[in-house]
Design a protein around this motif. Structure first.
Motif, mmCIF file in Angstrom:
data_model
loop_
_atom_site.group_PDB
_atom_site.id
_atom_site.type_symbol
_atom_site.label_atom_id
_atom_site.label_comp_id
_atom_site.label_asym_id
_atom_site.label_seq_id
_atom_site.Cartn_x
_atom_site.Cartn_y
_atom_site.Cartn_z
ATOM 1 N N HIS A 73 0.844 -1.213 0.000
ATOM 2 C CA HIS A 73 0.000 0.000 0.000
ATOM 3 C C HIS A 73 0.872 1.254 0.000
ATOM 4 O O HIS A 73 0.652 2.184 0.763
ATOM 5 C CB HIS A 73 -0.955 0.010 1.194
ATOM 6 C CG HIS A 73 -1.867 -1.170 1.218
ATOM 7 N ND1 HIS A 73 -2.905 -1.325 0.329
ATOM 8 C CD2 HIS A 73 -1.883 -2.285 2.002
ATOM 9 C CE1 HIS A 73 -3.529 -2.461 0.566
ATOM 10 N NE2 HIS A 73 -2.929 -3.070 1.571
ATOM 11 N N SER A 74 1.887 1.250 -0.861
ATOM 12 C CA SER A 74 2.844 2.359 -0.890
ATOM 13 C C SER A 74 2.808 3.085 -2.233
ATOM 14 O O SER A 74 1.971 2.807 -3.086
ATOM 15 C CB SER A 74 4.252 1.821 -0.596
ATOM 16 O OG SER A 74 4.651 0.893 -1.590
ATOM 17 N N LYS A 75 3.754 4.001 -2.399
ATOM 18 C CA LYS A 75 3.873 4.779 -3.626
ATOM 19 C C LYS A 75 5.111 4.341 -4.395
ATOM 20 O O LYS A 75 6.085 3.899 -3.799
ATOM 21 C CB LYS A 75 4.042 6.267 -3.298
ATOM 22 C CG LYS A 75 2.808 6.980 -2.861
ATOM 23 C CD LYS A 75 3.152 8.433 -2.587
ATOM 24 C CE LYS A 75 1.971 9.320 -2.890
ATOM 25 N NZ LYS A 75 2.265 10.726 -2.698
ATOM 26 N N VAL A 76 5.026 4.498 -5.715
ATOM 27 C CA VAL A 76 6.221 4.392 -6.553
ATOM 28 C C VAL A 76 6.246 5.683 -7.353
ATOM 29 O O VAL A 76 5.393 5.900 -8.215
ATOM 30 C CB VAL A 76 6.168 3.180 -7.513
ATOM 31 C CG1 VAL A 76 7.409 3.175 -8.400
ATOM 32 C CG2 VAL A 76 6.075 1.873 -6.753
ATOM 33 N N GLY A 77 7.164 6.562 -7.001
ATOM 34 C CA GLY A 77 7.215 7.855 -7.667
ATOM 35 C C GLY A 77 5.891 8.582 -7.503
ATOM 36 O O GLY A 77 5.399 8.745 -6.384
ATOM 37 N N SER A 78 5.271 8.958 -8.624
ATOM 38 C CA SER A 78 4.016 9.713 -8.579
ATOM 39 C C SER A 78 2.785 8.809 -8.474
ATOM 40 O O SER A 78 1.670 9.295 -8.367
ATOM 41 C CB SER A 78 3.907 10.587 -9.836
ATOM 42 O OG SER A 78 3.915 9.767 -10.997
ATOM 43 N N HIS A 79 2.984 7.492 -8.508
ATOM 44 C CA HIS A 79 1.861 6.555 -8.458
ATOM 45 C C HIS A 79 1.603 6.102 -7.018
ATOM 46 O O HIS A 79 2.481 5.556 -6.364
ATOM 47 C CB HIS A 79 2.140 5.326 -9.334
ATOM 48 C CG HIS A 79 2.411 5.663 -10.762
ATOM 49 N ND1 HIS A 79 1.411 6.065 -11.636
ATOM 50 C CD2 HIS A 79 3.559 5.679 -11.483
ATOM 51 C CE1 HIS A 79 1.954 6.301 -12.828
ATOM 52 N NE2 HIS A 79 3.246 6.075 -12.755
ATOM 53 N N ASP A 80 0.377 6.332 -6.535
ATOM 54 C CA ASP A 80 0.003 5.989 -5.163
ATOM 55 C C ASP A 80 -0.894 4.757 -5.165
ATOM 56 O O ASP A 80 -1.982 4.767 -5.740
ATOM 57 C CB ASP A 80 -0.735 7.182 -4.540
ATOM 58 C CG ASP A 80 -1.079 6.952 -3.080
ATOM 59 O OD1 ASP A 80 -0.826 5.856 -2.546
ATOM 60 O OD2 ASP A 80 -1.626 7.888 -2.461
ATOM 61 N N PHE A 81 -0.444 3.686 -4.536
ATOM 62 C CA PHE A 81 -1.193 2.434 -4.513
ATOM 63 C C PHE A 81 -1.829 2.166 -3.145
ATOM 64 O O PHE A 81 -2.185 1.032 -2.834
ATOM 65 C CB PHE A 81 -0.262 1.268 -4.883
ATOM 66 C CG PHE A 81 0.437 1.470 -6.201
ATOM 67 C CD1 PHE A 81 -0.284 1.678 -7.358
ATOM 68 C CD2 PHE A 81 1.817 1.444 -6.282
ATOM 69 C CE1 PHE A 81 0.358 1.868 -8.581
ATOM 70 C CE2 PHE A 81 2.471 1.625 -7.502
ATOM 71 C CZ PHE A 81 1.733 1.836 -8.647
#
Length: 162
Positions: A73-81
């Motif tokens: 449930h984390s982010k990768v760069g500008s993508h928030d999951f």
């Protein structure tokens, strides 16, 4: 499961989408399909190891990084999951790359809970790809048989009430 039901289950209200083989070339389907997701305001991640940004979207080099981030449930760069219920992937890669990607996915613990749909665009799969999807337990989530999201995607969004 019928292809119609597989198309419906590919979409979901908290779903994250990825386009493997996303392209900066407007004449390629990797560009057109990424554009389709963006034009429908769907959260999409372009996947391509050679690009950094396509259509204003930050590119992630591989699908496994997305799956791990959804699990955390984390982010990768500008993508928030952080509020994602799972991942549906459009494949636009050559069959041997599609198969290699499926094998990478299968190496992640818990992948079967994260992967909600695999859409093999025409030209992205062969019999070996279908057999690999079967062997890793994801064949019931595969859309194929020359189905194109540019043609059937609207129907899927409607049937999923999106």
């Amino acid at each position: 499961m019928s292809m119609k039901l597989k198309i419906k289950s590919f979409f979901g209200p908290s779903r994250q989408y990825a386009v493997t083989g996303a392209s900066n070339n407007p004449s390629k389907f990797g560009f057109k399909i990424l554009s389709w997701y963006i034009s429908h305001d769907l959260p999409v991640v372009p996947v391509n190891p050679k690009e950094t940004e396509i259509l204003g979207q930050q590119v992630i080099p591989n699908v496994t990084k997305i799956i791990s981030s959804i699990q955390d449930h984390s982010k990768v760069g500008s993508h928030d999951f952080s509020s994602t219920d799972g991942l549906s992937i459009s494949f636009l890669t050559p069959p041997h790359i599609t198969e290699a990607t499926l094998r990478e996915i299968a190496g992640i613990s818990g992948y079967q809970q994260i992967i909600k749909g695999l859409w093999f665009q025409p030209g992205s799969y062969d019999q070996a790809v279908l057999e690999t999807a079967e062997s890793i337990g994801l064949f019931d989530k595969v859309v194929y048989e020359d189905e194109c999201i540019l043609i059937r995607g609207e129907e899927g969004l409607v049937s999923a009430n999106l």
